[in-house]
Design a protein around this motif. Structure first.
Motif, PDB file in Angstrom:
ATOM      1  N   GLU A 180      25.342  42.519  61.087  1.00  0.00           N
ATOM      2  CA  GLU A 180      25.983  41.227  60.861  1.00  0.00           C
ATOM      3  C   GLU A 180      26.772  40.780  62.083  1.00  0.00           C
ATOM      4  OE1 GLU A 180      28.272  41.831  57.345  1.00  0.00           O
ATOM      5  OE2 GLU A 180      26.544  41.699  55.993  1.00  0.00           O
ATOM      6  N   ASN A 181      27.341  41.757  62.818  1.00  0.00           N
ATOM      7  CA  ASN A 181      28.156  41.393  63.987  1.00  0.00           C
ATOM      8  C   ASN A 181      27.312  41.185  65.249  1.00  0.00           C
ATOM      9  OD1 ASN A 181      30.541  41.548  62.502  1.00  0.00           O
ATOM     10  ND2 ASN A 181      30.798  43.755  62.943  1.00  0.00           N
ATOM     11  N   ASN A 182      26.046  41.506  65.169  1.00  0.00           N
ATOM     12  CA  ASN A 182      25.159  41.327  66.326  1.00  0.00           C
ATOM     13  C   ASN A 182      23.878  40.609  65.892  1.00  0.00           C
ATOM     14  OD1 ASN A 182      26.473  43.192  68.619  1.00  0.00           O
ATOM     15  ND2 ASN A 182      26.590  44.306  66.671  1.00  0.00           N
ATOM     16  N   PRO A 183      23.997  39.335  65.571  1.00  0.00           N
ATOM     17  CA  PRO A 183      22.828  38.592  65.078  1.00  0.00           C
ATOM     18  C   PRO A 183      21.759  38.386  66.144  1.00  0.00           C
ATOM     19  CG  PRO A 183      24.690  37.120  65.410  1.00  0.00           C
ATOM     20  CD  PRO A 183      25.216  38.490  65.608  1.00  0.00           C
ATOM     21  N   GLU A 184      22.139  38.617  67.409  1.00  0.00           N
ATOM     22  CA  GLU A 184      21.158  38.388  68.470  1.00  0.00           C
ATOM     23  C   GLU A 184      20.134  39.513  68.554  1.00  0.00           C
ATOM     24  OE1 GLU A 184      24.477  40.858  70.161  1.00  0.00           O
ATOM     25  OE2 GLU A 184      24.282  39.116  68.808  1.00  0.00           O
ATOM     26  N   ILE A 185      20.435  40.670  67.962  1.00  0.00           N
ATOM     27  CA  ILE A 185      19.488  41.788  68.040  1.00  0.00           C
ATOM     28  C   ILE A 185      18.375  41.562  67.033  1.00  0.00           C
ATOM     29  CG2 ILE A 185      21.310  43.376  68.766  1.00  0.00           C
ATOM     30  CD1 ILE A 185      21.133  44.569  65.887  1.00  0.00           C
ATOM     31  N   ASP A 230      13.984  46.243  64.918  1.00  0.00           N
ATOM     32  CA  ASP A 230      14.041  47.226  66.010  1.00  0.00           C
ATOM     33  C   ASP A 230      15.214  48.183  65.806  1.00  0.00           C
ATOM     34  OD1 ASP A 230      11.848  46.051  67.123  1.00  0.00           O
ATOM     35  OD2 ASP A 230      12.985  44.868  68.599  1.00  0.00           O
ATOM     36  N   TYR A 231      16.325  47.599  65.419  1.00  0.00           N
ATOM     37  CA  TYR A 231      17.520  48.442  65.208  1.00  0.00           C
ATOM     38  C   TYR A 231      17.283  49.473  64.098  1.00  0.00           C
ATOM     39  CZ  TYR A 231      22.173  49.789  63.574  1.00  0.00           C
ATOM     40  OH  TYR A 231      23.282  50.505  63.179  1.00  0.00           O
ATOM     41  N   GLY A 261      22.803  52.012  48.716  1.00  0.00           N
ATOM     42  CA  GLY A 261      22.374  50.634  48.966  1.00  0.00           C
ATOM     43  C   GLY A 261      23.565  49.740  49.294  1.00  0.00           C
ATOM     44  N   VAL A 262      23.443  48.952  50.384  1.00  0.00           N
ATOM     45  CA  VAL A 262      24.533  48.046  50.788  1.00  0.00           C
ATOM     46  C   VAL A 262      23.939  46.657  51.095  1.00  0.00           C
ATOM     47  CG1 VAL A 262      26.026  49.860  51.704  1.00  0.00           C
ATOM     48  CG2 VAL A 262      24.310  48.792  53.201  1.00  0.00           C
ATOM     49  N   PRO A 263      24.715  45.612  50.848  1.00  0.00           N
ATOM     50  CA  PRO A 263      24.229  44.260  51.165  1.00  0.00           C
ATOM     51  C   PRO A 263      24.339  43.983  52.669  1.00  0.00           C
ATOM     52  CG  PRO A 263      26.433  44.157  50.219  1.00  0.00           C
ATOM     53  CD  PRO A 263      26.030  45.593  50.170  1.00  0.00           C
ATOM     54  N   VAL A 264      23.389  43.233  53.202  1.00  0.00           N
ATOM     55  CA  VAL A 264      23.388  42.876  54.631  1.00  0.00           C
ATOM     56  C   VAL A 264      23.034  41.388  54.746  1.00  0.00           C
ATOM     57  CG1 VAL A 264      22.363  43.275  56.881  1.00  0.00           C
ATOM     58  CG2 VAL A 264      22.647  45.188  55.295  1.00  0.00           C
ATOM     59  N   THR A 265      23.762  40.681  55.622  1.00  0.00           N
ATOM     60  CA  THR A 265      23.434  39.274  55.904  1.00  0.00           C
ATOM     61  C   THR A 265      22.979  39.191  57.358  1.00  0.00           C
ATOM     62  OG1 THR A 265      25.070  38.464  54.322  1.00  0.00           O
ATOM     63  CG2 THR A 265      24.301  36.911  55.999  1.00  0.00           C
ATOM     64  N   TYR A 266      21.768  38.721  57.558  1.00  0.00           N
ATOM     65  CA  TYR A 266      21.219  38.648  58.914  1.00  0.00           C
ATOM     66  C   TYR A 266      20.555  37.286  59.100  1.00  0.00           C
ATOM     67  CZ  TYR A 266      18.213  39.615  62.930  1.00  0.00           C
ATOM     68  OH  TYR A 266      17.593  39.579  64.164  1.00  0.00           O
ATOM     69  N   GLN A 267      21.123  36.557  60.036  1.00  0.00           N
ATOM     70  CA  GLN A 267      20.615  35.211  60.363  1.00  0.00           C
ATOM     71  C   GLN A 267      20.506  34.352  59.096  1.00  0.00           C
ATOM     72  OE1 GLN A 267      16.957  35.715  62.589  1.00  0.00           O
ATOM     73  NE2 GLN A 267      18.044  36.497  64.433  1.00  0.00           N
ATOM     74  N   ASN A 268      21.610  34.332  58.366  1.00  0.00           N
ATOM     75  CA  ASN A 268      21.811  33.510  57.162  1.00  0.00           C
ATOM     76  C   ASN A 268      20.906  33.898  55.985  1.00  0.00           C
ATOM     77  OD1 ASN A 268      23.773  31.910  58.474  1.00  0.00           O
ATOM     78  ND2 ASN A 268      22.143  30.686  59.455  1.00  0.00           N
ATOM     79  N   SER A 269      20.349  35.094  56.056  1.00  0.00           N
ATOM     80  CA  SER A 269      19.529  35.582  54.937  1.00  0.00           C
ATOM     81  C   SER A 269      20.162  36.860  54.386  1.00  0.00           C
ATOM     82  CB  SER A 269      18.093  35.878  55.389  1.00  0.00           C
ATOM     83  OG  SER A 269      17.467  34.674  55.818  1.00  0.00           O
ATOM     84  N   ASP A 270      20.086  37.003  53.066  1.00  0.00           N
ATOM     85  CA  ASP A 270      20.670  38.187  52.412  1.00  0.00           C
ATOM     86  C   ASP A 270      19.600  39.251  52.218  1.00  0.00           C
ATOM     87  OD1 ASP A 270      23.177  37.018  52.208  1.00  0.00           O
ATOM     88  OD2 ASP A 270      22.686  36.057  50.286  1.00  0.00           O
ATOM     89  N   TYR A 271      20.013  40.497  52.468  1.00  0.00           N
ATOM     90  CA  TYR A 271      19.120  41.649  52.316  1.00  0.00           C
ATOM     91  C   TYR A 271      19.849  42.763  51.545  1.00  0.00           C
ATOM     92  CZ  TYR A 271      16.380  39.492  56.081  1.00  0.00           C
ATOM     93  OH  TYR A 271      15.644  38.626  56.844  1.00  0.00           O
ATOM     94  N   ALA A 272      19.035  43.640  50.982  1.00  0.00           N
ATOM     95  CA  ALA A 272      19.562  44.879  50.385  1.00  0.00           C
ATOM     96  C   ALA A 272      19.006  46.032  51.204  1.00  0.00           C
ATOM     97  CB  ALA A 272      19.135  45.015  48.925  1.00  0.00           C
TER      98      ALA A 272
END
Length: 462
Positions: free
Chosen positions: A56-61, A65-66, A137-148
């Motif tokens: 979430e803190n590095n949306p440019e990656i 890949d990560y 399991g943790v929630p993740v927000t990446y580039q305005n999309s929600d993931y589990a």
């Protein structure tokens, strides 16, 4: 029997090993369920949250890949978006048993603690269960999309070499433990087998036992030593028994032969009245000798079989000794023996009748084996707890070898020096037995042809 004992001992020991393993497993499982499992869940939750925060803190990656990199260093990752699209990073899960409800809760912002809630029925092995249900399991927000995002350590990757090593170590531990049990069992049972063999030999009358491991410094060594000592004592007792039978047969046969011989002479018509009186006197002496021997044998038998024969009471021992000297006064004068004594007034708690037998035997021996015009000295000394009574004569003495057996039954000193003295060989054995029954000791000091001293030590209070 020994083989059976060996098998039983080995089986019991191996059984204890497996039982200990089961108990250890149950204890370990309890520890895992109540302590390690929550810790593991907490640790992996922290890692999952750090992954989510980094994304979430590095949306440019590039998130894929990560996550691929994280899979390479030892994690299994499962990613689901709102549309239900799935992505797997790292090794596949053996079972995908997440429910739609579990995934939706994570997408809605909750944390899924699959590790801590994993079923208890799997015991500690649940740590290795490669199932999505056993993940965080943790929630993740990446580039305005929600993931589990669901993660768990890749146990196979982390312990690929170690689990093989642990398996080999475990197998070797079991095999070596069983081998050591078998060898140690043989080490422990072998002395018992030898003891059993020695016991059977002893039961068959073979009294020579020289194969027992008496050098061991444990209970079995002590038992073997005690058994060897017992065997030697039995051998000694058997030898004494044979000597006893031989001696008593001789001592009974001799007077009986004399009685028979002189009885035949009495029936001879040519025997004079004076000779008949002489023969009758000898027959009476032999009968008296047999009577004394019988009485002494009965007394020894009573002393051996019944400890309660000793009837203790308080009496004056010095008065008892003086009375005995008075009764022997005529014989002392007849033999021209010089008598001296020191008998201070003293009371002890003992059996007066049995002790009188002791003093009578010691005094009669001092007279019997003394030289004409010799001397006898009797001394009574005492301390706070014990008294000591000594009888010293100037008689024929006893050799050092003979003093070691002087208290054995039917033992008499060298016949070449005592052939003129008749006795049963039981008197000193009776003396030693009575003194020992009173808790005392009897000893002898003597020089060959230079006199003898017998010393009896007795407790004052019994």
């Amino acid at each position: 029997m020994m083989r059976s004992l060996y098998v039983k001992f080995a089986a019991v020991t191996i059984g204890i090993m497996f039982l200990s393993g089961v108990v250890a497993f149950l204890i370990s499982n309890t520890y895992y369920q109540h302590s390690l499992k929550p810790q593991n869940d907490e640790k992996n939750t922290k890692i999952a949250l750090e992954m989510a925060a980094f994304i979430e803190n590095n949306p440019e990656i590039t998130m894929s890949d990560y996550l691929s990199n994280m899979a390479d260093i030892g994690y299994q990752l499962y990613l689901v978006d709102n549309d239900g699209r799935e992505q797997l990073f790292g090794a596949e899960f053996r079972e995908n048993n997440l429910t739609d409800s579990d995934i939706q809760k994570v997408l809605d912002g909750e944390i899924f603690h699959g590790m801590v809630h994993f079923p208890r029925q799997t015991f500690v092995t649940g740590f290795f269960a490669n199932e999505l249900k056993n993940s965080i399991g943790v929630p993740v927000t990446y580039q305005n999309s929600d993931y589990a995002l669901f993660i768990r350590p890749d146990i196979k990757l982390l312990f690929n070499e170690m689990h093989l090593l642990f398996g080999v170590l475990f197998a070797l531990t079991i095999i070596l433990s069983i081998l050591f049990v078998l060898f140690s069992t043989n080490y422990l049972v072998k002395p018992i087998s030898r003891l059993s063999t020695a016991t059977k030999q002893l039961a068959k009358g073979k009294l020579q036992v020289n194969t027992l491991p008496t050098k061991r410094k444990d209970e079995l060594g002590e038992l073997s030593t005690s058994f060897s000592q017992m065997a030697k004592q039995i051998e000694k007792n058997d030898r004494l028994r044979k000597e006893f039978v031989s001696n008593i047969s001789h001592d009974i046969q001799s007077p009986l032969s004399n009685i028979k011989g002189y009885t035949n002479l009495l029936n001879d018509k040519e025997t004079s009245e004076e000779e008949k009186k002489q023969y009758t006197s000898i027959i009476n002496e032999e009968i008296s000798r047999l009577s004394i021997m019988t009485d002494q044998l009965l007394l020894l038998s009573s002393l051996d079989q019944d400890q309660h024969i000793v009837k203790k009471k308080r009496f004056n021992i010095s008065s008892q000794l003086k009375d005995l000297l008075t009764s022997y006064h005529w014989l002392i004068q007849e033999k021209e023996i010089m008598l001296s004594y020191t008998l201070p007034d003293l009371e002890i708690n003992a059996d007066p009748s049995l002790l009188n037998t002791v003093w009578d035997n010691l005094l009669s021996n001092a007279l019997k084996y003394n030289h004409p015009a010799g001397s006898i000295d009797i001394q009574l000394t005492y301390t706070e707890g014990h008294c000591s009574i000594s009888f010293t004569d100037t008689g024929i003495g006893i050799s050092k070898e003979e003093t070691e057996r002087i208290f054995d039954r039917f033992y008499r000193a060298d016949a070449s020096r005592t052939r003129s003295v008749k006795g049963t060989g039981l008197g000193l054995s009776i003396v030693a037995t009575i003194v020992e029954l009173h808790g005392g000791t009897i000893s002898v000091q003597s020089d060959n042809m230079a006199g003898t001293t017998f010393i009896a030590k007795l407790p004052l209070r019994g």
